[in-house]
Design a protein around this motif. Structure first.
Motif, short mmCIF file in Angstrom:
data_model
loop_
_atom_site.label_atom_id
_atom_site.label_comp_id
_atom_site.label_asym_id
_atom_site.label_seq_id
_atom_site.Cartn_x
_atom_site.Cartn_y
_atom_site.Cartn_z
N ILE A 38 0.86 -1.19 0.00
CA ILE A 38 0.00 0.00 0.00
C ILE A 38 0.89 1.24 0.00
O ILE A 38 1.93 1.27 0.66
CB ILE A 38 -0.94 0.00 1.23
N ALA A 140 -6.14 4.26 -5.77
CA ALA A 140 -5.86 2.83 -5.92
C ALA A 140 -4.57 2.45 -5.20
O ALA A 140 -4.47 1.38 -4.59
CB ALA A 140 -5.78 2.46 -7.39
N TYR A 142 -3.40 3.63 -2.55
CA TYR A 142 -3.61 3.62 -1.10
C TYR A 142 -4.85 2.84 -0.67
O TYR A 142 -5.24 2.88 0.49
CB TYR A 142 -3.67 5.06 -0.57
N HIS A 143 -5.47 2.15 -1.62
CA HIS A 143 -6.67 1.36 -1.34
C HIS A 143 -7.73 2.24 -0.68
O HIS A 143 -8.42 1.81 0.26
CB HIS A 143 -6.35 0.16 -0.45
N ASP A 145 -10.93 3.52 -1.19
CA ASP A 145 -12.13 3.33 -2.01
C ASP A 145 -13.07 4.54 -1.93
O ASP A 145 -13.27 5.12 -0.86
CB ASP A 145 -12.89 2.08 -1.56
#
Length: 217
Positions: A38, A140, A142-143, A145
Motif C-alpha cells: 500500500i 488505488a 492507497y486502497h 475506495d
C-alpha cells in the motif's frame, strides 16, 4: 587477565546499549508496523498553487485523508479532529507533521477552493487535487475506495461547513469514501490508520513515536 576486564566491561556496556536501542525501535515497529502493498509516491496540484510530490514531505510524518469539500459530515468532522490533534502536539513536533487532504471531487474542488476550505481548520493543511484519472490512480495506490453516489448534482446548502455566501449555495456530487486517516512515517511508508473516533492522546503518542523512534517508551 586483569587488563582485559575493562575492555570486556566496555564491550558489554556497548552491547547492552545497542540492544536497548534495537528493542526501542522494535517497540515502535510493533506499535505501528510498516504496511506492505500500500502507498507510493505521486504528484498532484496543491492548494498552495504548486505541483507537489508526496516525497517533498520526507522527514515528516504525513496524515493523509481522502475526501471532498462538499461532504456534509465525515470530512469536516475529521479535519476538525486532526486540527485538535495538531493543537495538542508540542510546537517542535508540529513542524515535522504535514496534513494532506486529497480531494476526490475534481469537478468542484479547485486548488483555490481547497485552500480556503482547509484554512478554516489549519493554515498548514495542504489540499491536493488533479484530473480524475490521477485521483483514481492515487486512490488505488492507497486502497482508498470511493464512489459517486449519483450522477445528479444536489444542493450544497446543507453541508456542515459552507464557504459560500448565504443564499449562494451551488450544486455538487455526493460521494461515498473511506474514513481512514492514512499515517505515513518520515520515510513515506504507510504505518497505520486513524479515524475520527481515535482518541487524541492515542494519536499523539503514535505520531510522537514515529517522529522520535529512539526515545524511550
Amino acid at each position: 587477565m586483569i587488563t582485559k576486564r575493562p575492555q570486556a566491561a566496555t564491550f558489554l556496556g556497548k552491547s547492552l546499549s545497542m540492544l536497548a536501542l534495537l528493542l526501542a525501535c522494535a517497540g515502535v515497529q510493533a506499535q505501528m508496523p510498516v504496511l506492505k502493498g500500500i502507498g507510493g509516491d505521486f504528484s498532484m496540484q496543491s492548494s498552495k498553487g504548486t505541483q507537489v510530490n508526496l516525497s517533498d514531505f520526507r522527514g515528516k510524518v504525513v496524515m493523509m485523508f481522502f475526501g471532498y469539500t462538499n461532504c456534509a459530515d465525515i470530512c469536516p468532522t475529521t479535519m476538525a479532529h486532526i486540527s485538535q490533534l495538531m493543537q495538542k502536539m508540542p510546537a517542535e513536533e508540529r513542524t515535522r507533521i504535514q496534513v494532506l487532504f486529497v480531494s476526490i471531487d475534481s469537478d468542484y474542488d479547485t486548488p483555490k477552493h481547497l485552500n480556503k476550505y482547509l484554512s478554516y481548520f489549519d493554515p498548514s493543511f495542504i489540499g491536493l487535487v488533479d484530473e480524475r484519472a490521477k485521483i483514481d490512480e492515487v486512490a488505488a495506490m492507497y486502497h482508498a475506495d470511493y464512489s459517486k453516489l449519483a450522477d445528479d448534482k444536489v444542493t450544497t446548502e446543507y453541508k456542515k461547513l459552507s464557504l459560500e455566501r448565504q443564499g449562494s449555495a451551488g450544486k455538487g456530487y455526493l460521494y461515498s469514501h473511506t474514513a481512514k486517516i492514512f499515517v505515513l512515517d518520515p520515510e513515506g511508508r504507510v504505518r497505520g490508520f486513524f479515524y475520527t473516533g481515535t482518541p487524541l492522546d492515542e494519536m499523539q503518542a503514535d505520531i510522537s513515536s514515529l517522529l522520535n523512534p529512539q526515545a524511550k517508551s
